[in-house]
Each structure stands twice: as C-alpha cells, then as structure tokens.
Design an enzyme around this catalytic site. Structure first.
Site, PDB file in Angstrom:
ATOM      1  N   HIS A   1      -7.713  -6.014   0.408  1.00  0.00           N
ATOM      2  CA  HIS A   1      -6.582  -5.098   0.538  1.00  0.00           C
ATOM      3  C   HIS A   1      -5.489  -5.920   1.510  1.00  0.00           C
ATOM      4  O   HIS A   1      -4.303  -5.546   0.916  1.00  0.00           O
ATOM      5  CB  HIS A   1      -6.813  -3.711   0.897  1.00  0.00           C
ATOM      6  CG  HIS A   1      -5.911  -2.670   0.926  1.00  0.00           C
ATOM      7  ND1 HIS A   1      -5.227  -2.271  -0.097  1.00  0.00           N
ATOM      8  CD2 HIS A   1      -5.113  -2.139   1.826  1.00  0.00           C
ATOM      9  CE1 HIS A   1      -4.243  -1.375  -0.418  1.00  0.00           C
ATOM     10  NE2 HIS A   1      -4.389  -1.244   1.217  1.00  0.00           N
TER      11      HIS A   1
ATOM     12  N   SER B   1       0.891  -1.163  -0.059  1.00  0.00           N
ATOM     13  CA  SER B   1       0.166  -0.037   0.175  1.00  0.00           C
ATOM     14  C   SER B   1       0.905   1.534   0.139  1.00  0.00           C
ATOM     15  O   SER B   1       1.657   1.472  -1.028  1.00  0.00           O
ATOM     16  CB  SER B   1      -0.908  -0.020   1.205  1.00  0.00           C
ATOM     17  OG  SER B   1      -2.146   0.776   0.948  1.00  0.00           O
TER      18      SER B   1
END
Length: 265
Positions: free
Chosen positions: A240, A108
C-alpha cells in the site's frame, strides 16, 4: 480590524491566513511551470510530502494539504465526511493555484478527496491532471469499518498497513495523540460514496502497488470509468505504501506527465 486597515486589506489578509492553514509550501518555486497539490492518506499530514518538495524536478512546485486534527492543526476536530472536507479545502486551494497550471495528487484517502476536489473544479478552473494512488475507483465499494475498532485493534491495523512509524505505535502517549485523527479519517473514507456516475473531465493517472492488499489491479483500473478524458494505469512493485520505495520513479513519471506535451492530454 486595525483602524489603519481597509476592509479589502483585511479580507486579503484573512484569505492568506486561511490558505496558509490548509496549504503547505515546503520549498516555494514561484517560477515553476506547474504546481502539484498533494492530498495525504488517512492519518497522514502535509509533512508526508516534504521530501517530494526537495526531490521533484524544478519545473514542479509541490503544495501539500494539511487536514484538521494533526500537527499544527491538532486542536481542530477532524472532518469525517469526504465531500465536506473537499468543500472546506476549496477556497484555500483556489487561492494557492490561482493564475497558473496545476495538477492534483492523492494517495489512499487522498485519492478520493482529490477526485472530489477535481469534480468541483470545472471549466477554466480544472487541473491538468488527476493522479490517484493506492485507492480503488469510487464506484467499487468494500464494506469496511476499521474506524470502529478499539484503540488496540486500530493500532494493530496501522501496523499491518506499514504506513505509521512503529515507534509511535509502541508509545501510548503518541498513540493517544494520533489515533483520533486516524479514526476520523478512516470514518470519512470508509463511509465515502461518490455520486452515481461521478466523473471528471480531466485526464486520470492511476498508480498502485502490485501487492497492495487494499487495492487490487482491477480496482485501480476501475478509475477509467470516472473520467471523460485520457486514462493510464501504472503499477509499481510494493504494497500500500509503495511510494516510499519508489519516490524517485514516481516523481520522474509525474514530471513527465506534467510537461506541456503529455501523452494523456
């Protein structure tokens, strides 16, 4: 300076202290063939990678970057610019990997930061591999401003992401401690813009979850435009934070790719 310490000794001590401030070795493996330097996600800490240090193949040593503003660096202000953060971590990283093979991994926000660090490591300093996880390519921009949410809205956003312990989100005192670092990190990544045409002369491996709401498969594949070397994309089932479900698979993949005869080279 101590009256018995030479300037050179003091300098080395200072450099060591700075490296220790930025870099964590949860399980030192001085005989490891390669070091994997790991960059956490927004709001994350070096401790995210403690389980990796225990579980990874013995040929790999895990090093984890500790950003300002969290855990033992809680009193330090967060850095709200990815390029500035890359510049700050460079001296400690160079010291930690000096004289050996290494690779960079980031998830990320950490993927964008690892990319910027790789851009700064050229020639003989370059890593063997850059692994970018759960993040779209730098050239693909989304207009996001979660860092501007109030505390309640930001906590709700974190719950949706499923990357923060729900017990912390339900604890007002804990939230008061963690939200400043998270907001600072979000401001850094949401305002991040890479230089036009930015690329690294390093093989890139992109990893992503097939149901990640923040990174589509096409956006993850876009990293191919940011390397002049080999590129590969691996997709895992999950959202995610797919890494939590697929730790063993990811570590096995990384150990293979970091072996002396990787197909990405």
């Amino acid at each position: 300076m101590s009256p018995t310490a030479s300037p050179g000794t003091a300098g080395r001590a200072g450099a060591s202290a700075d490296t220790d401030r930025w870099i964590r070795r949860f399980r030192p493996r001085p005989e490891a063939a390669v070091r994997l330097v790991c960059f956490p996600h927004a709001g994350g800490s070096a401790g995210t990678y403690r389980p990796w240090a225990e579980a990874v193949d013995p040929s790999v040593e895990i090093l984890a970057v500790q950003y300002p503003g969290r855990q033992d660096r809680y009193r330090e202000p967060g850095v709200e610019n990815i390029g500035e953060l890359a510049d700050l971590v460079m001296p400690a990283l160079r010291s930690a990997v000096a004289g050996g093979r290494f690779a960079l991994f980031g998830h990320s926000l950490g993927a964008a930061l690892a990319f910027e660090v790789a851009r700064r490591l050229t020639g003989g300093e370059s890593p063997d591999l850059l692994v970018v996880s759960g993040r779209r390519a730098p050239s693909l921009i989304r207009q996001e401003a979660y860092h501007r949410l109030d505390d309640a809205g930001l906590a709700e956003h974190l719950e949706h992401l499923s990357g923060t312990d729900r017990r912390l989100l339900a604890d007002p005192e804990a939230l008061e401690m963690i939200l400043p670092a998270i907001r600072s990190d979000l401001r850094a990544i949401e305002t991040y813009r890479s230089a036009p045409g930015a690329a690294v002369d390093v093989p890139v491996l992109a990893l992503t979850g097939d149901h990640d709401p923040w990174t589509t498969l096409l956006e993850a594949a876009g990293w191919s435009a940011h390397t002049t070397r080999g590129f590969d994309l691996r997709v895992f089932h999950g959202e995610h934070f797919y890494l939590a479900e697929h730790q063993a698979e990811v570590l096995q993949l990384l150990a293979r790719r970091l072996s002396p005869v990787s197909e990405l080279r």
